[in-house]
Design a protein around this motif. Structure first.
Motif, mmCIF file in Angstrom:
data_model
loop_
_atom_site.group_PDB
_atom_site.id
_atom_site.type_symbol
_atom_site.label_atom_id
_atom_site.label_comp_id
_atom_site.label_asym_id
_atom_site.label_seq_id
_atom_site.Cartn_x
_atom_site.Cartn_y
_atom_site.Cartn_z
ATOM 1 N N GLN A 60 0.827 -1.210 0.000
ATOM 2 C CA GLN A 60 0.000 0.000 0.000
ATOM 3 C C GLN A 60 0.866 1.268 0.000
ATOM 4 O O GLN A 60 1.880 1.324 0.691
ATOM 5 N N THR A 61 0.454 2.246 -0.772
ATOM 6 C CA THR A 61 1.117 3.542 -0.809
ATOM 7 C C THR A 61 0.146 4.592 -0.274
ATOM 8 O O THR A 61 -1.026 4.607 -0.651
ATOM 9 N N ALA A 62 0.652 5.447 0.608
ATOM 10 C CA ALA A 62 -0.172 6.521 1.168
ATOM 11 C C ALA A 62 0.561 7.843 0.992
ATOM 12 O O ALA A 62 1.762 7.938 1.293
ATOM 13 N N ASP A 63 -0.132 8.833 0.503
ATOM 14 C CA ASP A 63 0.458 10.162 0.348
ATOM 15 C C ASP A 63 0.623 10.834 1.696
ATOM 16 O O ASP A 63 -0.201 10.660 2.602
ATOM 17 N N VAL A 64 1.687 11.611 1.825
ATOM 18 C CA VAL A 64 1.899 12.428 3.013
ATOM 19 C C VAL A 64 1.256 13.781 2.731
ATOM 20 O O VAL A 64 1.547 14.425 1.721
ATOM 21 N N LEU A 65 0.369 14.192 3.612
ATOM 22 C CA LEU A 65 -0.399 15.421 3.420
ATOM 23 C C LEU A 65 -0.187 16.380 4.581
ATOM 24 O O LEU A 65 0.227 15.975 5.667
ATOM 25 N N VAL A 66 -0.508 17.630 4.338
ATOM 26 C CA VAL A 66 -0.469 18.647 5.389
ATOM 27 C C VAL A 66 -1.860 18.700 6.011
ATOM 28 O O VAL A 66 -2.855 18.888 5.316
ATOM 29 N N TRP A 67 -1.904 18.506 7.314
ATOM 30 C CA TRP A 67 -3.145 18.585 8.078
ATOM 31 C C TRP A 67 -3.029 19.778 9.016
ATOM 32 O O TRP A 67 -1.941 20.325 9.204
ATOM 33 N N GLN A 68 -4.122 20.150 9.619
ATOM 34 C CA GLN A 68 -4.125 21.311 10.509
ATOM 35 C C GLN A 68 -5.017 21.037 11.718
ATOM 36 O O GLN A 68 -6.127 20.523 11.576
ATOM 37 N N THR A 69 -4.498 21.388 12.903
ATOM 38 C CA THR A 69 -5.294 21.246 14.120
ATOM 39 C C THR A 69 -6.359 22.347 14.156
ATOM 40 O O THR A 69 -6.252 23.337 13.423
ATOM 41 N N PRO A 70 -7.363 22.216 15.014
ATOM 42 C CA PRO A 70 -8.357 23.283 15.151
ATOM 43 C C PRO A 70 -7.724 24.621 15.568
ATOM 44 O O PRO A 70 -8.275 25.683 15.299
ATOM 45 N N GLN A 71 -6.551 24.545 16.186
ATOM 46 C CA GLN A 71 -5.853 25.762 16.614
ATOM 47 C C GLN A 71 -4.976 26.355 15.505
ATOM 48 O O GLN A 71 -4.333 27.370 15.700
ATOM 49 N N GLY A 72 -4.935 25.703 14.341
ATOM 50 C CA GLY A 72 -4.184 26.232 13.212
ATOM 51 C C GLY A 72 -2.772 25.700 13.057
ATOM 52 O O GLY A 72 -2.053 26.101 12.153
ATOM 53 N N GLN A 73 -2.355 24.769 13.908
ATOM 54 C CA GLN A 73 -1.013 24.185 13.834
ATOM 55 C C GLN A 73 -0.960 23.175 12.693
ATOM 56 O O GLN A 73 -1.732 22.221 12.665
ATOM 57 N N LYS A 74 -0.062 23.375 11.741
ATOM 58 C CA LYS A 74 0.077 22.451 10.617
ATOM 59 C C LYS A 74 1.008 21.311 10.998
ATOM 60 O O LYS A 74 1.966 21.496 11.744
ATOM 61 N N PHE A 75 0.702 20.114 10.456
ATOM 62 C CA PHE A 75 1.528 18.942 10.710
ATOM 63 C C PHE A 75 1.388 17.967 9.547
ATOM 64 O O PHE A 75 0.504 18.112 8.706
ATOM 65 N N LEU A 76 2.285 16.983 9.503
ATOM 66 C CA LEU A 76 2.269 15.983 8.447
ATOM 67 C C LEU A 76 1.632 14.694 8.945
ATOM 68 O O LEU A 76 1.844 14.289 10.088
ATOM 69 N N ARG A 77 0.888 14.062 8.075
ATOM 70 C CA ARG A 77 0.399 12.708 8.319
ATOM 71 C C ARG A 77 -0.001 12.120 6.981
ATOM 72 O O ARG A 77 -0.125 12.846 5.992
ATOM 73 N N THR A 78 -0.209 10.823 6.951
ATOM 74 C CA THR A 78 -0.596 10.208 5.690
ATOM 75 C C THR A 78 -2.086 10.393 5.457
ATOM 76 O O THR A 78 -2.860 10.551 6.388
ATOM 77 N N GLY A 79 -2.435 10.354 4.187
ATOM 78 C CA GLY A 79 -3.837 10.397 3.816
ATOM 79 C C GLY A 79 -4.483 9.064 4.117
ATOM 80 O O GLY A 79 -3.828 8.107 4.531
ATOM 81 N N HIS A 80 -5.748 8.983 3.908
ATOM 82 C CA HIS A 80 -6.485 7.749 4.188
ATOM 83 C C HIS A 80 -6.113 6.666 3.187
ATOM 84 O O HIS A 80 -6.048 6.905 1.995
ATOM 85 N N ASP A 81 -5.818 5.492 3.717
ATOM 86 C CA ASP A 81 -5.601 4.315 2.885
ATOM 87 C C ASP A 81 -6.405 3.182 3.500
ATOM 88 O O ASP A 81 -7.424 3.445 4.130
ATOM 89 N N VAL A 82 -5.972 1.961 3.358
ATOM 90 C CA VAL A 82 -6.777 0.840 3.860
ATOM 91 C C VAL A 82 -6.707 0.671 5.375
ATOM 92 O O VAL A 82 -7.454 -0.114 5.938
ATOM 93 N N THR A 83 -5.828 1.403 6.059
ATOM 94 C CA THR A 83 -5.756 1.336 7.515
ATOM 95 C C THR A 83 -6.135 2.679 8.105
ATOM 96 O O THR A 83 -6.099 3.696 7.425
#
Length: 95
Positions: A60-83
């Motif tokens: 499985q390959t998952a893209d690394v995306l920029v996410w943001q907390t409700p407080q506006g803090q940006k962070f990295l995590r993978t996008g949705h895949d099979v897990t």
């Protein structure tokens, strides 16, 4: 077009925690040398279209995306895949 790069390792702000923030991501260049950049630089590279990161786990390959907390803090995590797990946090620590 963004350069597509596989992430092979991470550095966390607290090495023992599986849920702490990532400080750096890393991998290997085509010549076999290692690279490592800060999360801030990776986020900037994604947002400007310079880089596109991904993680491979099994077949499985998952893209690394920029996410943001409700407080506006940006962070990295993978996008949705099979897990539901964040495959980025499952990577080994960078040397």
């Amino acid at each position: 077009m963004a350069q597509r790069i596989q992430v092979l390792c991470i550095r966390k702000t607290k090495k023992q925690s599986r849920h702490e923030a990532i400080s750096h991501i890393g991998g290997k260049n085509p010549d076999g040398s290692r690279w490592k950049i800060s999360e801030k630089d990776a986020i900037n590279g994604i947002e400007t279209g310079r880089w596109s990161f991904y993680v491979v786990r099994g077949d499985q390959t998952a893209d690394v995306l920029v996410w943001q907390t409700p407080q506006g803090q940006k962070f990295l995590r993978t996008g949705h895949d099979v897990t539901t797990a964040d495959n980025l946090l499952s990577l080994p620590q960078c040397r």
